[in-house]
Design a protein around this motif. Structure first.
Motif, PDB file in Angstrom:
ATOM      1  N   PRO A 120       0.833  -1.205   0.000  1.00 19.96           N
ATOM      2  CA  PRO A 120       0.000   0.000   0.000  1.00 19.96           C
ATOM      3  C   PRO A 120       0.869   1.256   0.000  1.00 19.96           C
ATOM      4  O   PRO A 120       1.993   1.232   0.504  1.00 19.96           O
ATOM      5  CB  PRO A 120      -0.797  -0.112   1.306  1.00 19.96           C
ATOM      6  CG  PRO A 120      -0.044  -1.084   2.152  1.00 19.96           C
ATOM      7  CD  PRO A 120       0.705  -1.981   1.234  1.00 19.96           C
ATOM      8  N   VAL A 143      -5.044   3.974   7.333  1.00 21.95           N
ATOM      9  CA  VAL A 143      -4.435   3.044   8.293  1.00 21.95           C
ATOM     10  C   VAL A 143      -3.298   3.756   9.014  1.00 21.95           C
ATOM     11  O   VAL A 143      -2.452   4.389   8.385  1.00 21.95           O
ATOM     12  CB  VAL A 143      -3.890   1.789   7.564  1.00 21.95           C
ATOM     13  CG1 VAL A 143      -3.202   0.843   8.539  1.00 21.95           C
ATOM     14  CG2 VAL A 143      -5.022   1.077   6.830  1.00 21.95           C
ATOM     15  N   VAL A 155      -2.096  -1.340  15.077  1.00 27.46           N
ATOM     16  CA  VAL A 155      -2.717  -0.886  13.824  1.00 27.46           C
ATOM     17  C   VAL A 155      -4.108  -0.333  14.096  1.00 27.46           C
ATOM     18  O   VAL A 155      -4.912  -0.991  14.746  1.00 27.46           O
ATOM     19  CB  VAL A 155      -2.823  -2.055  12.813  1.00 27.46           C
ATOM     20  CG1 VAL A 155      -3.516  -1.601  11.528  1.00 27.46           C
ATOM     21  CG2 VAL A 155      -1.454  -2.612  12.495  1.00 27.46           C
ATOM     22  N   GLN A 188      -2.411   3.938   2.873  1.00 23.48           N
ATOM     23  CA  GLN A 188      -3.594   3.722   2.047  1.00 23.48           C
ATOM     24  C   GLN A 188      -4.310   2.489   2.602  1.00 23.48           C
ATOM     25  O   GLN A 188      -3.666   1.473   2.885  1.00 23.48           O
ATOM     26  CB  GLN A 188      -3.094   3.428   0.619  1.00 23.48           C
ATOM     27  CG  GLN A 188      -4.103   2.894  -0.345  1.00 23.48           C
ATOM     28  CD  GLN A 188      -3.388   2.369  -1.616  1.00 23.48           C
ATOM     29  OE1 GLN A 188      -2.186   2.078  -1.615  1.00 23.48           O
ATOM     30  NE2 GLN A 188      -4.146   2.259  -2.679  1.00 23.48           N
ATOM     31  N   CYS A 189      -5.621   2.585   2.765  1.00 19.24           N
ATOM     32  CA  CYS A 189      -6.367   1.430   3.285  1.00 19.24           C
ATOM     33  C   CYS A 189      -6.830   0.573   2.110  1.00 19.24           C
ATOM     34  O   CYS A 189      -7.686   0.965   1.330  1.00 19.24           O
ATOM     35  CB  CYS A 189      -7.568   1.914   4.098  1.00 19.24           C
ATOM     36  SG  CYS A 189      -8.411   0.562   4.903  1.00 19.24           S
ATOM     37  N   LYS A 216      -8.479 -12.571  13.119  1.00 20.84           N
ATOM     38  CA  LYS A 216      -7.857 -11.650  14.084  1.00 20.84           C
ATOM     39  C   LYS A 216      -8.850 -11.037  15.061  1.00 20.84           C
ATOM     40  O   LYS A 216      -8.502 -10.736  16.193  1.00 20.84           O
ATOM     41  CB  LYS A 216      -7.157 -10.506  13.344  1.00 20.84           C
ATOM     42  CG  LYS A 216      -5.853 -10.909  12.688  1.00 20.84           C
ATOM     43  CD  LYS A 216      -4.969  -9.694  12.433  1.00 20.84           C
ATOM     44  CE  LYS A 216      -3.602 -10.089  11.906  1.00 20.84           C
ATOM     45  NZ  LYS A 216      -3.620 -10.498  10.489  1.00 20.84           N
TER      46      LYS A 216
END
Ligand code: AMP
Ligand code: GLY
Length: 417
Positions: A120, A143, A155, A188-189, A216
């Motif tokens: 990203p 992010v 994060v 960048q997401c 997760k």
């Protein structure tokens, strides 16, 4: 060949490694430092502080250890392998400079950019003002990633201006992540599907050991906070032969070439998290070790003794490929209510004390007391199954989990769906 092997760590991952080694029936002498009640059933647990290289080395000398296998990331990032190697101890794990791939997210991004590996867009930020400007430039969602190690919690995906501001406050004002969060990768997401690839490297060559999908988030339907991992399946449903060829060409080969270019000899496990965006594998992160709980599903499918792989990696003679069993495996983590934030310890566990089969049950955060097994962490137990298909394995794992109990336990019911 019989060896005296020592695994460093104390979680489900380390129990899975020791279990795999014990299953070879080659008469290995197994040690785990510090270990958990599960590893104590298969070898000797040796209490030690893994941040203290001199103590680890003293244990290796005392027990004439042939090879050390390092489980968790912190000792790798702190340079334990360098210290043991300098003292002549054979050890499988990357050196401090190689472990920067996990220890610094900004270094990892710069590495990927230099190697031409899909990743990203990112901005290296060192102050709150830089971070705010970069996030505004990137637009929402964005992010925010702590540069340093943050136990899987560093994060934040900010989807609103308020979330972004709150995250910036946590990184720079309340300093929730300490020094690890004083530099950030603002990214960048990406949106796509994720998979994990596990490889072993011998300094020159690499071999893919398997793939996994992890879960997760704490709760069903991928809701709730991010955790260290609530379950995993292997192989990843995304790991088609075509995708594995793409990953080899776009990620693994360029990673090895860039390491070589930088003069870094990488010897150890490498776990790469990728997100597939329009069929292209973008690297989300490098981890310089095996995953937990991914190891618990990857190792059972490897059709070769783990100690042979370790020996060949240490000798710089890895086979180009390992055969995998045509099976599916699944792991469901039993955790304590409140995890990953606050949770109680010392909760009595029933239905588990007499189970010593690591093919089906592994210890994570447990402790043996005079009155029996109790919880000693947030992720307490791993229940595992391997079957001819994912649905067969899934059915088995949820049958098994019903027999084990402790107060306030919870687990996801949608692993493998
Ligand atoms: P990490 O600790 O780097 O694996 O990040 C934890 C999770 O955050 C990943 O598994 C992704 O789901 C998500 N994530 C991290 N970086 C990005 C990104 N640049 N775009 C979208 N999602 C991300
Ligand atoms: N389960 C995620 C990790 O081991 O990093």
């Amino acid at each position: 060949m019989m060896s005296r092997l020592m695994v460093l760590g104390s979680g489900g991952r380390e129990h899975a490694i020791i279990w795999s080694l014990s299953r070879e029936n080659r008469g290995h002498e197994l040690y785990c430092a510090p270990g958990n009640p599960g590893t104590a059933l298969l070898g000797a647990n040796l209490p030690v502080d893994l941040s203290d290289a001199a103590s680890v080395l003293a244990l290796c000398r005392e027990h004439n250890i042939d090879a050390v296998i390092v489980g968790p990331e912190a000792p790798l990032v702190n340079g334990l392998v360098d210290d043991l190697t300098a003292a002549g101890q054979s050890v499988l794990g990357p050196t401090k400079s190689a472990a920067r791939l996990e220890g610094s997210k900004l270094y990892a991004r710069e590495f990927m950019a230099a190697a031409g590996i899909p990743h990203p867009r990112y901005h290296a930020c060192h102050t709150i003002d830089e971070a705010r400007t970069a996030a505004e430039q990137e637009g929402l969602p964005v992010v925010l990633k702590a540069d340093g190690l943050a136990a899987g919690k560093g994060v934040v995906i900010a989807t609103t201006g308020a979330e972004l501001e709150q995250a910036l406050q946590r990184f720079y004002i309340t300093r929730d992540f300490g020094a690890a969060g004083s530099s950030l990768s603002i990214e960048q997401c990406l949106t796509g599907t994720e998979m994990s690839i596990f490889a072993l490297c011998d300094g020159e060559n690499y071999t893919v050991l398997g793939t996994a999908q992890d879960y997760k988030r704490a709760f069903d339907g991928d809701r709730g906070p991010n955790t260290g991992g609530m379950g995993a399946i292997s192989p990843s449903p995304l790991a088609t032969p075509e995708m594995m060829n793409q990953i080899d060409a776009l990620v693994l080969k360029p990673t090895m070439a860039e390491l070589k270019k930088r003069g870094i000899v990488y010897r150890g496990f490498l776990y790469i998290g990728v997100m597939l965006v329009k069929g292209i594998p973008y690297v989300i992160e490098y981890n310089v070790r095996l995953g937990d709980p991914e190891t618990q599903v990857v190792l059972p499918l490897i059709d070769m003794p783990l100690s042979e792989l370790v020996d060949s990696a240490l000798a710089g003679q890895l086979p180009p490929a390992v055969a995998l069993k045509p099976l599916s495996s699944i792991c469901v983590v039993m955790a304590v209510k409140g995890y990953p934030e606050g949770y109680k310890k010392g909760l009595p566990i029933t239905g588990f004390d007499d189970i010593i089969d690591g093919d089906t049950h592994l210890h994570a955060g447990t402790r043996m007391t005079g009155s029996g097994l109790v919880s000693a962490g947030g992720r307490v137990l791993n229940i595992i199954a391997t079957g001819s298909s994912l649905s067969v394995a899934r059915k088995q794992v949820y049958e098994r989990i019903g027999a084990v109990k402790f107060p306030g336990s919870f687990y996801r019911t949608d692993i493998g769906i």
